[in-house]
Enzyme design. Structure first.
Site, short mmCIF file in Angstrom:
data_model
loop_
_atom_site.label_atom_id
_atom_site.label_comp_id
_atom_site.label_asym_id
_atom_site.label_seq_id
_atom_site.Cartn_x
_atom_site.Cartn_y
_atom_site.Cartn_z
N CYS A 146 0.82 -1.20 0.00
CA CYS A 146 0.00 0.00 0.00
C CYS A 146 0.86 1.26 0.00
CB CYS A 146 -0.92 -0.01 1.21
SG CYS A 146 -0.02 0.07 2.78
N ALA A 185 3.27 1.65 2.83
CA ALA A 185 4.47 0.84 2.65
C ALA A 185 5.46 1.55 1.74
CB ALA A 185 4.10 -0.53 2.08
N ARG A 233 13.08 -4.47 6.66
CA ARG A 233 13.36 -4.22 5.24
C ARG A 233 14.84 -4.22 4.90
NH1 ARG A 233 13.36 0.56 2.36
NH2 ARG A 233 13.31 0.27 0.10
N HIS A 254 5.58 6.52 -2.56
CA HIS A 254 6.86 7.10 -3.00
C HIS A 254 6.65 8.58 -3.32
CE1 HIS A 254 7.47 2.85 -4.90
NE2 HIS A 254 7.75 2.83 -3.60
#
Lengths: 454, 529, 454, 529
Positions: free
Chosen positions: D51, D54, D85, D183
Site C-alpha cells: 500500500c 508501505a 526491510r 513514494h
C-alpha cells in the site's frame, strides 16, 4: 585452551592424545543394559565397572547398574574363575536378574580366563541365564564391545524352532534410547512386527516414578532373544555396531539380514522405510511421507545458512557416517570426519560419500584422535564442529560453533531422549545445526548487519 | 529387628557375615564401634569402589598440572580420567599445564602379546617432541603388570635421554582393594622422587603444606585464600593446582596440614620422619570446622600477632556469610542426611551439615581404613591382610641437611599428647548415638537404607545419585560437587548451603506422582457417554 | 544497540515504542488458514493483506495465501461493498475455495462497512460459504483477531442437530502447527474423538511434494465446523485466544466448555490429560505417563542449572502464561512477564502463579512494550530472555542469553514444526532453556573453570 | 494457444479483459509492446502489492536513520515496518540512529471515535523527552485520513514548540493503487521541507547524489565504495543509510544518479528544475551494467583524469572477481529465470543474470508505471486515472541562489538528446523476443506461468517465494535478498552469483520425490509372508 596443540603435521605411532574412543567393556555394558532384567557384569578389576557405570551415567543421567568380579592381585595371578562363581551366586541371590551378561576386561583377557568354561561350571538357578562376551580393551573400541555383546546374546540364546514368527529383528546399533524409540515408531508405522535388540529405551531414559527399579520396564526380554531365531529378517543398523550380531543370527539360525546404515538424514531413512516396506508389503502411510516432505522442505528453506559450510564431525563410526551423509544432504562440506574406532571400512564409506556428493578436499580417518583433528582445524579452519562433549575444548580454543551429537555427551542434558534418526531426528539435527550457524552469524554481525529477519 | 539387621537379613549367610562387620550402629553395639574396612569387596556385589589406578593417577597425580601423565595401557583408563575429576588448575606463566590433555599408549593386541615397552618408549619420545615437558609420569594399568613391562626402567632411561624427570607408577587396577592402594603408590613415588629436591626461598616462618587437598571445584583456592589472608605462606598443596616445583619444596614448610587423611597420610608421616615437619589433621569443610582448624594452626605456630589476625579474619569472614548461612539454615534445619563418599569427606561434611541444622544419620567411606572411622589409635591393632601386604610400604630416614624443627621437641611432644598434631580421631567421635556407620556401602544396602531411614538428602557419587533420585530423594555428589563449588572454607559453606537448599526446594519433586494416580477414572459427569 | 533506551522510569501514555503485539487482522488470517479449503480475505487496503501474509510467511516459512478487497480512496469514501462483491466473485472463480473467511481492517471498521449486509448481498455459489469477523486493528491485538475469527466460524456455521456425536472440540489457541499436532496426539492417546478448530497443521507446516497446493491437506473442514454443534464438550486452550470461540459454541449450540490453560509444562499438561480422561473415561496409557515421568526426571536432573535463574518472558498472553508456569516448575524466577495484548486477566493470572510458587519481586504487565521491558532489564538484570524474534536486540544489547519461543519467530527456522505443549514440548523447552544457560556458563567460564562434565 | 492465452483463458471475461492489458508477449504483439500498469488491482485477486504507507514509510522514509518516525495509527503498520526491510544504516558519531526502534501512537478505539491528534501530540512530547531527536516524521495510516486528524498542523506546532524539524506524511494505505503512491508523497515532502536547506561544503566537482538506493543488504555501500574509489564525492543518498543533513545538501551535487527510477524520479526531476542538476538513470546491478554506468557518469563529467581512473578501477575490480564470476557462470549458464519484483529491479537484475549466462523469460513489476516498462517516451501518452489524480503532484521553480549548471546548457541538451541524462528506456528494450512482460503478476498467474515456463529460478518476494519452492522451483527474494547481499556493483555480483548457485545446487531438491513413489509395494522376496 589446548595451548600445546600445534598445527604442524607430526606422525605419531605410539602416543594417543585426547582419544575419540574408549574401550570395549563399556559398549558391552551398554548393550547388556538393553536386555530386560539383565545384570551386566564386568569380569575384571572393580575400577573398570566403576568407570563404565560413571561414564554411562554421565551421558544418560540415569542409573547404569552393573556388577564386577572385583579382581584382586590374587585373582590376577590365579585366574578369575572363583571370583566369577562367587559373583554369580551373589548376583542371583541379591539382585535376582533374569540373566547375567558377563564381559571381560583387558585384565581377564590378558590372563586368559576361559569364560565359557567358567560359566559351564557355575550353578545357574532354574530359569536364569548367564552369557558372556569377550571384550579385550586392547582391540577395537567401545563400539566393538557393544557389537560383541549383541552377538553373544544371540549365540548363547537364540534358537530356531523351525516355525517363523513373522517378525523382523531390529539391531539399532550404539544409539540413544530416543533413537531406538524412533526406529520402533517407524517400524510400527510401516506395520512391521519386530523385536529390537538391544533396546535401552525404558531403561536409560526411564521416568521418575518415586521408586527406583533395578530393572526398569524397558529392554529386550530373554524370551524375545531366544525367539530371534524364528525371525524372518534382521535389519541391522551400522556395520560397526550391528553386523556381527546380524551375522551371528544368520549363521546360527539362518535368519537373513539387511545391513543398513544408521538412518540419519533423508536417504538413509528412506532406505530404512523401503526396507520396512519390503518386509511388510504395506504402503508407506501418509504421516511418514509428510514427515519426510517436511524435512525436505526444511532443508531447502535453510540452505542459505548451511550450503558450503565446512564442518568437522567426530565420534562413533556408524553415527559419524550418518551425520556426514546428512550434512552433505544439507549442502555442507564434511571437511574432517574422524572416529577413534579403528576400521578401514569407515574411511572407505566416508570417501564414498564424498564422491557421491562431489565434494573435494575432505579428510576421513579411523583410529584417529582429537589432537589430530584439532591440528587439521588449525591448519584449515571450519564453520562448525559436531561431536560429543570432548570437542568442547577445541571449539572454545578455536572459537568455532559446536553442537553435541553422538556419544558421549557428559556436559548437557536431555539429548538422550531425543532422536537423531529418522526424519524427525533429521529435523532436530537440522535445527541444531542451523541455530548454531545462525547464532554465530548474529554474534559476529556488525551492529548494522544484525538482522531482524533471517 | 534393628535397621542393620533388617538390611543384613536379606543376605545369604556368607555375605551376611562379611557385611555385618562393615556396619556399626553407633555406640549401640557390643563391639566398641569396631568396623571392618579396607578389605576386599565381595565379587558380584555392586560396589561404588574404583581401583588402584583411579586412586593413583585419578586422585593423587591427576591434579599435578605440569607433569605430562602417560597412561600405559589400553585406551579406556586414560579416557575416563580425562577432565572429569574437577581438580582445577590455573595456567601460570612459566609452568606447563596439561590438564586438558589425555595421554595414553593405547595398547593394542600385539603390545599385549609382545610387550609394550617399545611403544611406551616411542610414546615418551613423541611426547617430548610435541610437548617438551619437564616432567613425565607413567602410570600402568592392569595388563602392564601382568605382561611384565618394566616401566621403571623405561622411566630411568627417559630421564637420561631427555634430561627430564620421569617417574613410573605401577598402579595396576587390580592392586589392593580400592582406590586406597593407588594413593599409597603415588605417595611413595612422590616421596622418593620429588619432595626435598627444591630450593625455593621461603619468606615466612608461618609456612605450611596443604596435604590431601585436590582443589575439587576450587576448594583449595578457598582454603589458600583464607590462610594467606591470615598470613600463612602456602609452600605446596598436595596436589590440587600444583606443579612439580611446588611439591619439590614441601620439605621447607613448618607444618603440614592434612585435609584428606586417607589419600596422603603416608606422605605426611614420611615428611615428618625425614624433614621433621609435623602434620596436623585439619578440616576446612564447615564454618565451625574451618574456625577450629584455623585456631589449631595458630596454636601450633604460637605467635601472638598471628593468633590475633586469625581471630580478625574469622570474625570478618563470618560477618560476610552470616546472613546467607542463617537463611539457608532456616530452610534446612531439621533435615536428615546420609553420606557415602571417599575417604574423608563423609566425616568432614557432617560438620558443615551440622552448621546448617542437618543431622547425619548414616555415613560411610568408599575406601577409608579403620583409622578414618575409629581414629588413629586403632592403627596398632589393624592386621595387614594379603591385599594390603602387596602394597609397598617405604620407610625413610631423617635428612641430615634438611631436617628442621619449628618448635622445640618438648613442645612438639606436648602437642602430640594433646592430639593437636600427628593425630586423626576418625568419624566415629562425631557421630551421634543410634546413627549408622557403614563401610563400602553397596547398591543393595543403599537402596535398603534409603527406604528405611528416609533421609532428605543422600550425598554420594554419580553412580548412585540417580538411584536415590529415582526413589524421590535428593542426591548431591560429594566427589564432584555436581560441578559446583568450592564448598570449603567460609564462602564454600554458602555455596554448599545454596546447592542443597535448591535441591530440596526444587518444585519438580512435587510432580513425581501423576495426579490421575489419585483420582478414579470414572469420576465426573462430562464426556461421551 | 538500542542505545536510546535508558533505565530511568518514564510514564508513557501515548507513544508505543517497540511493540509486543500486532493488530487483529493477522490473527484472523492465521485462524482462517486453519480451515480446510478456506480463503482468508482481508477487507481493506491491499497493504494489510500484504503485510500479514509476509509476516506469517516469515514465521512459518510456508505460503500464507489470502486475498484482499484492494480498497482505493474511492472505496474508502463510498464503502467497500462493491469491492467485496467483486472480490468474492473472483475468489470463487479463480481460487475455488470451499469458504471465504473475511476479516475487517481498521479502514473498513472506521468507515463502518456492514459486513453482514454485504455478505447477504453476495451471490455465493452452491455448496460454498462466506463468513466474516470484525477485527478492528485499534482494539486488542492479533490474539483478539484470532479469537474473533474462531468465534465467527462457529456463529456462522455450527449447528446443533440434536444428535450428539461423541466428540470433543479442541480449540488450540494461537499456537504453532507443531503444538496442534501434539495436542491431537495426546487426545488420540487418551481415546478422545475430536475436532480441532482451527487446525493449521498440514497447512503451515506442509511437506515439500514438488507441487504447490493452494489448499493443503490440513485444516478443519467446513463440515466439521458445522458439526461442532453436535459435540459433547469443548476443551478451549487459553482465555485470550479461545474463550470467545468456546462461549459462542455454548451459546449457539449448548456445547459446554472447559477453559484450560495452554498446556505448557507439567501441571498444565496434567490438567489437559485429566480433562481428556474425564471425557473418555480411559486409563491414561503408560506411554503418556512415561513421557510425563521423563519430563519430571529431567527437571530434577537439570535443577542446578535452572533454579533461581531470573528470566524475562514476553509474547502472547496465553503462551507467556504457559511458559511462566513452566519456568516456575523449573525453579526459575519469571522476573518480568509481559504481553503487548491488553487485558487485566493476564496480570491476575501471572500474579496468581507468582503466589502459587511463592516468588517475590516479579512484574507482570499486559499492554506493555519491549522498550519498557528493556528498561526493567537495565534496572535489574536477568539471566535469560524468552520470547519471539523481536527480543534479539535487547538480548544483544544487554548480553543476555535468549531463546526463541512463541510468536513471531522470523529469524530462525523449524520452530513451527516443534511443540512447546505437552510433556514432549516441555522436554524441548527444558532443553532449550538449559542449553542456553549452560552455553553461557561455558562461554563465561575462566579457562580453569571450563567443565568437561556438567 | 500462446502461453499468455493459456493463462488468461482461465479467467472470467471481466478479469480476462483487465489482465490481458497487463501482459506482453515481447515484440510479438499487435500493440507495440504497450502494457497497462499503475492501475488498480481487481479486488479478490491475490496480488503481491502493498500500500501507499508501505511505499512512503517503508520504502522511502524508513532508511533515514536520524528521523524519529512515528506511525500514527493502530499498531500493526508500525510493527510490520520494524527492522524488516534491511535498509542498513551505520551508527555514526553525532548522528542519531533510530533504525532499531518502532514508534507508533498505537491508536485505540477512543482515538478513532474522538480523534487522534491529542494522542499524537502527546506521543511527540514523549518522543522528544525520551529521545531528543532533531527530526520527527509523522506517517499516517488508513483511519487517520478518514477521521480527519490534521497531522500537518500537529507537525507545524511541534516544530515550533520543540525547535525541531517535524514533517507529516499523509500516506494512508488506501491511496493510489500500490506502494507507488507512497513514494510520490514521500518525494513531495522531502523536496518541500528538506532538500536545499544544507550548506555543507562540497570538496569535489565530481559531486553526485545517488537517488533510489535504499542500501538493502548494503547495496548502497558497495556503490559508494566504487564511486569513491574513482574519485566521486557522494553528497547524498536517497535514502539508504542517510541522515537528514545529507539530504538537505542534495542541491549541491552536480549530477543525480537514479538507481530506482520509480520510487525517486519525482525528486530527480524536481532537483533539476529547482537547482539545475540533471539526473542520469544508472544501474549498479550486474558487472556490465555497473561498467556501463561508470563510463556514462565519466562521460557526463567529461574529465580526462576521471575517465582514465574510471577505466583503471573497472579493470582492477573486474580482475578481482573474474575467477569467481567465471566459476559461477559455468554453473549457471543456460538456466532460465523469471523475475517479479518492485519497480526497477525486475529490469536491473536481467543484466546481472545475463552476466551469468541466465536468460530472463518472464519479468514484471509490482508497482512500476508504464515508463519503467516502455521507457519515458510513453510519459506523454499516459492518461491519469482517478487513483493517480488523487496523489498530489507538486511543481517547483528554479531557485535563484542555488541553481547551478555543471555543463553548459548546450552540452546538457546534447546529452539529453543522446539519452544519457534525464532518460530511462524501461525494461522492454532489454528483453528478448518471445519473453513475457507481466505487470502486477498475481498469485494465479505466477502458478500458471511457473508451470508452463518452468524457469529454473523465480526471483520474487517472501509471499510467493514458498509457492514457487513448494512446486520445486528455487525462489530468491529480490526485495530482501533473502537476508544476504550486497548484490550491487562488482562484489555484489559475486554474492548474487554465489547465492543463486547454492540455491540451484542444493542437494535437497533431489529428495523432493520419495523413492517409494517409484517402486511398487509388492516388489522383493523378503518379508513376513
Amino acid at each position: 585452551m589446548l595451548d600445546y596443540t600445534k598445527k604442524e603435521k607430526y606422525d605419531r605411532t605410539a602416543l594417543r592424545v585426547n582419544p575419540a574412543k574408549t574401550c570395549q567393556p563399556v559398549g558391552a555394558m551398554y548393550a547388556a543394559l538393553g536386555v530386560h532384567e539383565c545384570m551386566p557384569h564386568s569380569h575384571g578389576s572393580q575400577g573398570c565397572c566403576a568407570f563404565h557405570r560413571m561414564f554411562l551415567t554421565r551421558h544418560f543421567k540415569d542409573p547404569a547398574m552393573a556388577s564386577t568380579s572385583s579382581f584382586t592381585e590374587g585373582a590376577s595371578v590365579f585366574g578369575g574363575g572363583s571370583n566369577l562363581k562367587t559373583a554369580a551366586k551373589n548376583i542371583f541371590d541379591i539382585y535376582n536378574p533374569k540373566i547375567i551378561a558377563v564381559h571381560t576386561t583387558c585384565l581377564s583377557e590378558t590372563i586368559g580366563d576361559d569364560l565359557n568354561a567358567f560359566i559351564q561350571d557355575i550353578d545357574i538357578p532354574e530359569g536364569k541365564y548367564m552369557v558372556h562376551t569377550n571384550t579385550p580393551s586392547y582391540k577395537g573400541s567401545h563400539i566393538t564391545g557393544f557389537s560383541n555383546m549383541v552377538a553373544s546374546f544371540i549365540s548363547y540364546l537364540s534358537v530356531s524352532s523351525g516355525n517363523k514368527n513373522g517378525k523382523a529383528v531390529l539391531m539399532p546399533g550404539f544409539v540413544n534410547p530416543g533413537d531406538m524409540r524412533e526406529l520402533k515408531r517407524l517400524a510400527t508405522a510401516l506395520g512391521v512386527s519386530y523385536t529390537m535388540l538391544p533396546d535401552t529405551s525404558g531403561v536409560l531414559d526411564s521416568p521418575m516414578t518415586g521408586k527406583f527399579e533395578m530393572y526398569p520396564k524397558g529392554g529386550t526380554t530373554v524370551e524375545e532373544i531366544i525367539a530371534l531365531g524364528n525371525s524372518e529378517l534382521t535389519l541391522a543398523f551400522g556395520k560397526f555396531a550391528s553386523e556381527a550380531g546380524a551375522e551371528t543370527l544368520k549363521k546360527k539360525c539362518g535368519v537373513p539380514y539387511n545391513l543398513l546404515p544408521i538412518p540419519i538424514g533423508i536417504s538413509r531413512t528412506d532406505e530404512y522405510i523401503i526396507a520396512l516396506q519390503a518386509f511388510s508389503k504395506t504402503e508407506v502411510p501418509y504421516d511418514i511421507e509428510e514427515e519426510r516432505g517436511q524435512l525436505v522442505d526444511i532443508l531447502i528453506d535453510i540452505h542459505p545458512y548451511t550450503y558450503n559450510k565446512k564442518v568437522a564431525i567426530f565420534g562413533d563410526p556408524d553415527t559419524v557416517l550418518g551425520i556426514t551423509e546428512f550434512v552433505l544432504e544439507m549442502g555442507m562440506i564434511p571437511k574432517y570426519v574422524l572416529t577413534g574406532t579403528p576400521g578401514d571400512a569407515f574411511v572407505s564409506a566416508a570417501e564414498a560419500l564424498f564422491t557421491k556428493f562431489g565434494v573435494d578436499g575432505c579428510i576421513a580417518k579411523a583410529g584417529g584422535d582429537l589432537y589430530e583433528l584439532h591440528q587439521w582445524i588449525k591448519e584449515d579452519g571450519i564453520d562448525l564442529i559436531i561431536g560429543g562433549t570432548h570437542g568442547k575444548h577445541i571449539a572454545r580454543a578455536e572459537d568455532i560453533p559446536f553442537i553435541r551429537a553422538g556419544f558421549p555427551i557428559i556436559d548437557r542434558y536431555i539429548h538422550s531422549y531425543m532422536p537423531l534418526v529418522g526424519y524427525k531426528g533429521g529435523m532436530r539435527l537440522a535445527e541444531m545445526i542451523t541455530n548454531a550457524l545462525m547464532d554465530r552469524q548474529d554474534r559476529d554481525a556488525l551492529e548494522e548487519d544484525f538482522e531482524m529477519v533471517m | 529387628m534393628s535397621v542393620l539387621e533388617n538390611v543384613l537379613d536379606q543376605y545369604s549367610s556368607r555375605v551376611y557375615k562379611n557385611r555385618k562387620e562393615h556396619m556399626v550402629d553407633v555406640n549401640n553395639n557390643e563391639n566398641n564401634n569396631q568396623i571392618a574396612a579396607n578389605v576386599r569387596t565381595i565379587p558380584g556385589i555392586i560396589t561404588q569402589r574404583g581401583c588402584c589406578y583411579a586412586g593413583c593417577k585419578g586422585v593423587v597425580l591427576g591434579p599435578i598440572k605440569d607433569a605430562l601423565q602417560i597412561v600405559h595401557g589400553p585406551i579406556g583408563c586414560s579416557y575416563y580420567a580425562w577432565g572429569t575429576r574437577r581438580h582445577k588448575g590455573k595456567t601460570e606463566e612459566g609452568v606447563d599445564n596439561y590438564l586438558q590433555y589425555s595421554f595414553s599408549t593405547d595398547m593394542q593386541e600385539p603390545d599385549i602379546v609382545f610387550g609394550g615397552e617399545k611403544k611406551l618408549k616411542k610414546a615418551i619420545a613423541e611426547a617430548v617432541d610435541l610437548f617438551h615437558p619437564s616432567t613425565i609420569f607413567i602410570c600402568s594399568t592392569c595388563p602392564v603388570g601382568l605382561i611384565g613391562d618394566d616401566i621403571h626402567a623405561v622411566a630411568k632411561a627417559a630421564e637420561k635421554e631427555y634430561g627430564i624427570k620421569c617417574i613410573a607408577y605401577s598402579c595396576e587396577g587390580y592392586k589392593g582393594v580400592s582406590q586406597s592402594a593407588g594413593h599409597h603408590i603415588a605417595n611413595n613415588q612422590i616421596m622418593r622422587y620429588v619432595i626435598g629436591e627444591g630450593d625455593r626461598e621461603i619468606k615466612s616462618k608461618f609456612a605450611v603444606n596443604i596435604l590431601g587437598e585436590y582443589n575439587i571445584g576450587g576448594d583449595g583456592w578457598e582454603t589458600e585464600r583464607i590462610l594467606k589472608r591470615i598470613g600463612y605462606e602456602v609452600v605446596s598443596t598436595f596436589t590440587g593446582d600444583s606443579s612439580i616445583e611446588d611439591l619439590k619444596n614441601a620439605h621447607k614448610a613448618n607444618l603440614s596440614l592434612v585435609q584428606c587423611h586417607r589419600s596422603i597420610n603416608y606422605i605426611a608421616e614420611m615428611i615428618e620422619e625425614r624433614y621433621g615437619i609435623p602434620w596436623m589433621k585439619v578440616n576446612f569443610i564447615g564454618v565451625q570446622g574451618t574456625i577450629e582448624t584455623l585456631r589449631n594452626i595458630a596454636k601450633y605456630f604460637n605467635d601472638e600477632e598471628l593468633t590475633a589476625k586469625t581471630e580478625v579474619v574469622i570474625a570478618d569472614e563470618i560477618g560476610l556469610i552470616a546472613d546467607d548461612m542463617a537463611y539457608y539454615k532456616s530452610k534446612l534445619k531439621g533435615k536428615t542426611a546420609a553420606i557415602y563418599v571417599g575417604g574423608s569427606r563423609a566425616h568432614h561434611y557432617q560438620f558443615l551439615l551440622h552448621d546448617l541444622g542437618v543431622s547425619t544419620i548414616l555415613a560411610g567411606y568408599e575406601f577409608g581404613h579403620r583409622d578414618e572411622y575409629e581414629g588413629r589409635e586403632v592403627l596398632p591393632f589393624i592386621k595387614p591382610d594379603a591385599d594390603s601386604k602387596n602394597i609397598e610400604s617405604i620407610t625413610v630416614e631423617p635428612d641430615k641437611e634438611k631436617y628442621h624443627l619449628y618448635l622445640p621437641e618438648e613442645e612438639i611432644n606436648k602437642l602430640k599428647e594433646e592430639k593437636l598434631i600427628d593425630y586423626y580421631g576418625g568419624m566415629i567421635k562425631d557421630m551421634a548415638n543410634g546413627t549408622y556407620m557403614v563401610d563400602d556401602l553397596n547398591h543393595f544396602e543403599t537402596e535398603e537404607f534409603l527406604k528405611r531411614l528416609k533421609p532428605d538428602i543422600f550425598f554420594s557419587g554419580i553412580k548412585d545419585k540417580f538411584v536415590a533420585q529415582k526413589s524421590g530423594i535428593l542426591s548431591r555428589q560429594l566427589h564432584s560437587y555436581d560441578y559446583s563449588g568450592p564448598y570449603s572454607g567460609f564462602r564454600g559453606a554458602v555455596n554448599f548451603a545454596r546447592d542443597v537448599t535448591m535441591g530440596i526446594y526444587t518444585p519438580a519433586w512435587s510432580f513425581v506422582k501423576a495426579p490421575w494416580k489419585n483420582t478414579p477414572v470414572l469420576e465426573g459427569t462430562l464426556g461421551g457417554e
